[in-house]
Scaffold this motif. Structure first.
Motif, PDB file in Angstrom:
ATOM      1  N   ASP A 162       2.715  -6.594  -3.434  1.00 47.09           N
ATOM      2  CA  ASP A 162       1.326  -6.323  -3.834  1.00 47.09           C
ATOM      3  C   ASP A 162       1.148  -4.861  -4.238  1.00 47.09           C
ATOM      4  O   ASP A 162       0.407  -4.553  -5.186  1.00 47.09           O
ATOM      5  CB  ASP A 162       0.372  -6.667  -2.699  1.00 47.09           C
ATOM      6  CG  ASP A 162       0.199  -8.163  -2.502  1.00 47.09           C
ATOM      7  OD1 ASP A 162       0.594  -8.928  -3.397  1.00 47.09           O
ATOM      8  OD2 ASP A 162      -0.334  -8.558  -1.441  1.00 47.09           O
ATOM      9  N   MET A 163       1.811  -3.964  -3.533  1.00 47.89           N
ATOM     10  CA  MET A 163       1.735  -2.550  -3.895  1.00 47.89           C
ATOM     11  C   MET A 163       2.351  -2.336  -5.281  1.00 47.89           C
ATOM     12  O   MET A 163       1.797  -1.608  -6.123  1.00 47.89           O
ATOM     13  CB  MET A 163       2.441  -1.694  -2.849  1.00 47.89           C
ATOM     14  CG  MET A 163       1.776  -1.678  -1.482  1.00 47.89           C
ATOM     15  SD  MET A 163       0.181  -0.814  -1.432  1.00 47.89           S
ATOM     16  CE  MET A 163       0.714   0.908  -1.562  1.00 47.89           C
ATOM     17  N   ALA A 164       3.488  -2.964  -5.537  1.00 51.28           N
ATOM     18  CA  ALA A 164       4.143  -2.826  -6.836  1.00 51.28           C
ATOM     19  C   ALA A 164       3.257  -3.370  -7.952  1.00 51.28           C
ATOM     20  O   ALA A 164       3.156  -2.765  -9.033  1.00 51.28           O
ATOM     21  CB  ALA A 164       5.484  -3.554  -6.818  1.00 51.28           C
ATOM     22  N   ALA A 165       2.601  -4.512  -7.697  1.00 53.97           N
ATOM     23  CA  ALA A 165       1.751  -5.122  -8.721  1.00 53.97           C
ATOM     24  C   ALA A 165       0.540  -4.262  -9.052  1.00 53.97           C
ATOM     25  O   ALA A 165       0.000  -4.347 -10.161  1.00 53.97           O
ATOM     26  CB  ALA A 165       1.308  -6.512  -8.250  1.00 53.97           C
ATOM     27  N   ALA A 166       0.114  -3.437  -8.103  1.00 45.88           N
ATOM     28  CA  ALA A 166      -1.070  -2.601  -8.324  1.00 45.88           C
ATOM     29  C   ALA A 166      -0.764  -1.347  -9.139  1.00 45.88           C
ATOM     30  O   ALA A 166      -1.682  -0.688  -9.636  1.00 45.88           O
ATOM     31  CB  ALA A 166      -1.681  -2.201  -6.978  1.00 45.88           C
ATOM     32  N   GLY A 191      10.168   0.381   1.196  1.00 48.01           N
ATOM     33  CA  GLY A 191       9.938  -0.504   0.059  1.00 48.01           C
ATOM     34  C   GLY A 191       8.899   0.034  -0.898  1.00 48.01           C
ATOM     35  O   GLY A 191       9.052  -0.050  -2.126  1.00 48.01           O
ATOM     36  N   ILE A 192       7.834   0.598  -0.348  1.00 47.77           N
ATOM     37  CA  ILE A 192       6.766   1.146  -1.196  1.00 47.77           C
ATOM     38  C   ILE A 192       7.283   2.343  -1.984  1.00 47.77           C
ATOM     39  O   ILE A 192       7.014   2.490  -3.184  1.00 47.77           O
ATOM     40  CB  ILE A 192       5.543   1.515  -0.332  1.00 47.77           C
ATOM     41  CG1 ILE A 192       4.893   0.254   0.237  1.00 47.77           C
ATOM     42  CG2 ILE A 192       4.527   2.317  -1.147  1.00 47.77           C
ATOM     43  CD1 ILE A 192       3.810   0.515   1.266  1.00 47.77           C
ATOM     44  N   ALA A 193       8.047   3.220  -1.334  1.00 44.08           N
ATOM     45  CA  ALA A 193       8.596   4.384  -2.023  1.00 44.08           C
ATOM     46  C   ALA A 193       9.549   3.955  -3.136  1.00 44.08           C
ATOM     47  O   ALA A 193       9.610   4.581  -4.199  1.00 44.08           O
ATOM     48  CB  ALA A 193       9.315   5.292  -1.031  1.00 44.08           C
ATOM     49  N   VAL A 234      10.070   9.142  -1.343  1.00 42.75           N
ATOM     50  CA  VAL A 234       8.954   9.830  -0.682  1.00 42.75           C
ATOM     51  C   VAL A 234       8.885  11.245  -1.232  1.00 42.75           C
ATOM     52  O   VAL A 234       9.834  12.018  -1.105  1.00 42.75           O
ATOM     53  CB  VAL A 234       9.132   9.848   0.843  1.00 42.75           C
ATOM     54  CG1 VAL A 234       8.112  10.784   1.493  1.00 42.75           C
ATOM     55  CG2 VAL A 234       8.990   8.446   1.419  1.00 42.75           C
ATOM     56  N   THR A 235       7.769  11.590  -1.846  1.00 40.72           N
ATOM     57  CA  THR A 235       7.643  12.897  -2.495  1.00 40.72           C
ATOM     58  C   THR A 235       6.794  13.882  -1.706  1.00 40.72           C
ATOM     59  O   THR A 235       6.944  15.088  -1.867  1.00 40.72           O
ATOM     60  CB  THR A 235       7.043  12.740  -3.906  1.00 40.72           C
ATOM     61  OG1 THR A 235       5.789  12.038  -3.819  1.00 40.72           O
ATOM     62  CG2 THR A 235       7.994  11.967  -4.813  1.00 40.72           C
TER      63      THR A 235
END
Length: 482
Positions: A162-166, A191-193, A234-235
């Protein structure tokens, strides 16, 4: 009004002490929100003394006050080293800035991401619905679009898919929490990073709440998932020192993986006849007091001290969670992963807002959380080391408070109030209507002793109306004294 001839110092201090009588207790382990107390003797006095030493030092110009620059750099190094940065690490070039708190750190993270992409006409950020409200504040202030991703009602986390799709072509930043404030769970940061990096977008980890405890909990054997600069993609990371580093308020650190990522965070201006302005943070003039107090606190407690405090807090969390499990009609929203115990009610006859008032009457100050989407009303406990000596008292008091709340029964709003909450729009709120609502809810010269009715009304209102009501109710409390 200001006294013509001034007031003697001791009398002024007496006035402040009398005013403080009505405040929640910041020590003693019975306040589960807003303050972070390690229960370490002498730490308050050390922080106050260090604050006084540098209270009049101005962070506007580090060349004029190199002491402040040295302390800031040390604090950034301490935070960076704890969170996977520094020499020989995955992020050897990590840099950072000391801010006034987590909200400023998040605003600056959004600003840096926005200003790094000046070609985008409508920049946006992607944030889990459980992300701190300061992201919404940053989006509002900086005129950046906010895309919120729902969290699973069971895991309380967003899915990576869902994060990737957004993420879209205008996305400048993707955010996640370690842990989320409301429920104390760590988002799937790795996964989000990864999906953010694949899209060429910055990824900020809001570790304001847990960044100073999670590394120590991991050392104690708690299975903490990867969340810091050891995670590719992660930045930037924010961590509040006035939370679990137990420094006086307000001090936070915003870290970037390298200087290039931090550069857009700065504001510089030379096109005027005065001094050339350059600010790494939102404020220009900054007192050195909070920075010196944080420096003194971290230096004094040391690595072993923080490890001991984390162990004490972990044990207190376990005992509190067990107390919740032992009461019929309550359930934990999630098994504790960090320093939060959050629970809800499974019994329609048990009103959590009434329960919160009953706990307050017994000296326990908790934080009610209103329903959101598929998530029910819940009660949040931020657990600090000072809770440990009192934790055995909580279970019996919780059981007693639950029995009293059941006996009192749920709050029942009048039919008129229910109809208003369901039909009013924020624009329809007039001063007279606000005044009538406030009077009916007991909001006069100060907040009422019991808040269940107020919380029930807010819970029944849609989010936009809830926000406007809160603004107006707090505005009634914040009036000048003549």
């Amino acid at each position: 009004m200001i006294d013509k001839n001034g007031v003697p110092a001791e009398r002024v201090l007496d006035e402040i002490r009398r005013l403080r009588v009505g405040d929640r207790p910041v020590h003693g382990g019975r306040l589960f929100a807003y303050v972070y107390d390690p229960g370490v003797g002498g730490l308050d006095e050390l922080g106050a003394a260090a604050y006084a030493e540098s209270a009049h030092v101005n962070g506007l110009d580090p060349t004029a006050f190199p002491s402040l620059l040295a302390m800031e750099n040390w604090l950034v190094g301490a935070a960076g080293g704890l969170l996977g940065g520094g020499p020989g690490s995955a992020a050897p070039d990590v840099v950072g800035s000391v801010t006034s708190g987590g909200t400023e750190s998040l605003i600056l993270a959004v600003k840096a991401a926005r200003d790094a992409r000046p070609e985008l006409t409508a920049p946006r950020i992607v944030v889990p619905a459980s992300g701190h409200a300061a992201f919404a504040k940053a989006a509002h202030l900086l005129r950046v679009g906010l895309d919120t991703v729902p969290v699973d009602p069971v895991t309380l986390r967003p899915s990576v898919a869902d994060m990737a799709a957004a993420i879209g072509p205008q996305t400048v930043l993707v955010a996640c929490s370690a842990p989320s404030y409301a429920h104390g769970v760590v988002d799937p940061v790795a996964g989000i990073a990864q999906v953010a990096a694949a899209a060429g977008v910055r990824c900020h980890v809001d570790a304001c709440f847990g960044g100073w405890t999670l590394p120590y909990l991991r050392r104690l054997g708690v299975p903490v998932p990867p969340f810091d600069f050891t995670v590719d993609g992660v930045t930037s990371i924010s961590v509040d020192l006035h939370k679990y580093a137990y420094a006086p308020k307000g001090v936070s650190v915003l870290l970037h993986r390298d200087p290039t990522l931090r550069s857009p965070q700065y504001f510089a201006y030379a096109d005027w006849p005065g001094y050339t302005m350059v600010n790494p943070v939102l404020a220009s003039t900054r007192s050195g007091g909070p920075i010196a107090a944080a420096y003194a606190t971290l230096r004094h407690l040391g690595d072993d001290g923080y490890l001991r405090l984390a162990a004490t807090t972990r044990d207190a969390v376990g005992t509190l969670a067990a107390a919740v499990r032992g009461v019929d009609g309550l359930r934990l929203m999630a098994e504790p992963e960090a320093t939060v115990v959050c629970f809800t009610s499974t019994d329609p006859a048990l009103d959590l807002f009434v329960l919160v008032d009953e706990l307050t009457a017994r000296g326990w100050h908790t934080q009610p959380q209103l329903r959101y989407a598929d998530l029910p009303v819940s009660v949040h406990l931020t657990v600090t080391a000072s809770v440990a000596p009192r934790v055995a008292e909580f279970g019996p008091d919780l059981a007693d408070a639950v029995a009293a709340a059941r006996q009192a029964g749920p709050v029942e709003l009048s039919a008129d109030l229910v109809a208003l909450a369901g039909s009013l729009t924020p624009e329809a709120l007039t001063p007279d209507l606000i005044g009538g609502l406030a009077a009916g809810l007991g909001l006069g010269a100060g907040p009422p002793d019991r808040m269940a009715v107020v919380n029930t009304l807010l819970d029944a209102a849609p989010a936009a109306l809830r926000e406007r009501l809160l603004v107006e109710f707090v505005g009634l409390l914040q009036r000048p004294t003549w």
